[in-house]
Design a protein around this motif. Structure first.
Motif, mmCIF file in Angstrom:
data_model
loop_
_atom_site.group_PDB
_atom_site.id
_atom_site.type_symbol
_atom_site.label_atom_id
_atom_site.label_comp_id
_atom_site.label_asym_id
_atom_site.label_seq_id
_atom_site.Cartn_x
_atom_site.Cartn_y
_atom_site.Cartn_z
ATOM 1 N N ASN A 1 -7.906 -4.332 -2.750
ATOM 2 C CA ASN A 1 -7.090 -5.141 -1.842
ATOM 3 C C ASN A 1 -5.762 -4.421 -1.584
ATOM 4 O O ASN A 1 -5.366 -3.533 -2.340
ATOM 5 C CB ASN A 1 -6.854 -6.525 -2.471
ATOM 6 N N THR B 1 -5.772 1.296 -2.537
ATOM 7 C CA THR B 1 -6.337 0.324 -1.612
ATOM 8 C C THR B 1 -7.217 0.985 -0.560
ATOM 9 O O THR B 1 -7.017 2.157 -0.228
ATOM 10 C CB THR B 1 -5.227 -0.471 -0.915
ATOM 11 N N PRO C 1 0.828 -1.212 0.000
ATOM 12 C CA PRO C 1 0.000 0.000 0.000
ATOM 13 C C PRO C 1 0.861 1.260 0.000
ATOM 14 O O PRO C 1 1.997 1.255 0.494
ATOM 15 C CB PRO C 1 -0.786 -0.117 1.308
#
Length: 381
Positions: A193, A199, A16
């Motif tokens: 995800n 995300t 992320p």
């Protein structure tokens, strides 16, 4: 002796990357006490997503898999139906077919785009029609940030009345003929995800221009509750709605999507420059009908020419605290789908055998990428 993992910071495949404003939107949710599934941030996220993709109706849900389940049920997929799906994909794209007791038919990819081969779709439809069946839906996967050739698929499916639902889980920010990935399908699904280009930690989106599909999916995603003061249910639905708090993260992430796409593409270009000249190494092509996000940089390695297999390269990188992975194992090779009908298969099997996904996180520094390339080069003959 010093442990290498203490010296070398872990390089993840696609971690992320927060933009900074996400916490502001999350705090708005906290301050308003809209911690329940619905709230202002959820509506704002759906509206922002609709504006970004050009799709009129968006429904934020718990995962891309949930979005696919909802749209397949909404389109009437039932037990015994056949659904054509890409074989080179993640299982979340096709497992919802089995949730409805339908039968997946796996379609190989086109060597030029790595996405669903329209010629094999036409072949599969012909074979099924000869047996008295017509596929209920066709589900192409937009692979590793590259859109499927939706117009070519619709040219085959539209005359038969077969809807095309695009799995764009890996392709938010990509374009197809100047439009958002997935837009030309009857509906599209996206994933947020933790490893995706943006995300919400988990989550997904159903996007469509069809108001009836969106309305029906939203109804099913909230336990199919009827509009009564008490809890009334005429059918069974699902607890699939996205949390308002997670939607706050999504709002902030959408603000940096264009930057993330540009960075992913720059990472891909740097890999090609550093490794593209090695004997036996090639990279996933970009289709001439669109712009890929290059969500993951994927290389093919001819082990006979290069001198090492993809798995050996993966092991060498792992020894230096660097994460890389094989290409998706085709669904028709998975034990869970043994016996399912498959059209083609050799192309995706070769990509699985020869493919390697290289670290592609937008937080990765130039120095870290150079370290990846150095280890990769050392594996050559």
């Amino acid at each position: 002796m010093t442990d290498k993992t203490q010296v070398n910071e872990r390089i993840f495949l696609s971690p992320p990357h927060m933009g900074g404003t996400e916490i502001d939107y999350v705090m708005q949710a906290f301050k308003s006490n809209y911690i329940a599934p619905t709230g202002p941030q959820l509506a704002q996220f759906e509206q922002a997503f609709s504006k970004l993709t050009g799709m009129k109706h968006c429904v934020a849900v718990a995962s891309g898999t949930a979005a696919m389940h909802l749209v397949l049920r909404t389109l009437g997929v039932k037990a015994g139906d056949y659904v054509l799906a890409s074989t080179l994909t993640f299982i979340g794209s096709v497992s919802p077919i089995t949730f409805l007791d339908a039968k997946p038919v796996f379609i190989d990819c086109d060597v030029k785009t790595w996405t669903m081969d329209p010629n094999l779709v036409a072949e599969a439809i012909k074979q099924l029609k000869a047996k008295g069946h017509l596929p209920a839906v066709v589900v192409p996967t937009d692979l590793y940030g590259q859109s499927s050739d939706v117009d070519a698929l619709r040219a085959i499916c539209d005359p038969e009345g077969i809807p095309v639902v695009v799995d764009s889980a890996e392709a938010l920010g990509a374009t197809y003929c100047g439009e958002s990935a997935g837009k030309r399908g009857r509906a599209a699904i996206f994933s947020f995800n933790g490893n995706k280009i943006i995300t919400t930690s988990g989550g997904g989106m159903l996007a469509t221009d069809d108001e009836q599909i969106a309305s029906r999916c939203k109804h099913l995603s909230t336990q199919a509750r009827e509009p009564f003061l008490h809890y009334e249910h005429e059918e069974v639905g699902y607890n699939y709605r996205m949390s308002n708090v997670l939607a706050g993260i999504g709002i902030g992430q959408l603000e940096v999507l264009a930057e993330r796409v540009n960075r992913k593409r720059a990472i891909f270009d740097a890999y090609v420059e550093e490794l593209g000249g090695l004997h036996g190494v090639s990279f996933m092509p970009e289709a001439d009908y669109g712009r890929s996000t290059r969500w993951l940089t994927v290389a093919l390695v001819d082990s006979d020419k290069f001198g090492a297999t993809p798995n050996e390269i993966i092991a060498a990188l792992d020894a230096e605290n660097i994460e890389s992975r094989p290409v998706w194992k085709p669904m028709h090779m998975q034990p869970a789908f043994a016996g399912c009908m498959t059209a083609g298969g050799a192309v995706s099997e070769r990509f699985f055998r020869d493919g390697i996904c290289l670290p592609s996180g937008t937080l990765m520094s130039d120095e870290q990428q150079a370290r990846v390339c150095s280890i990769f080069r050392k594996m050559a003959k």
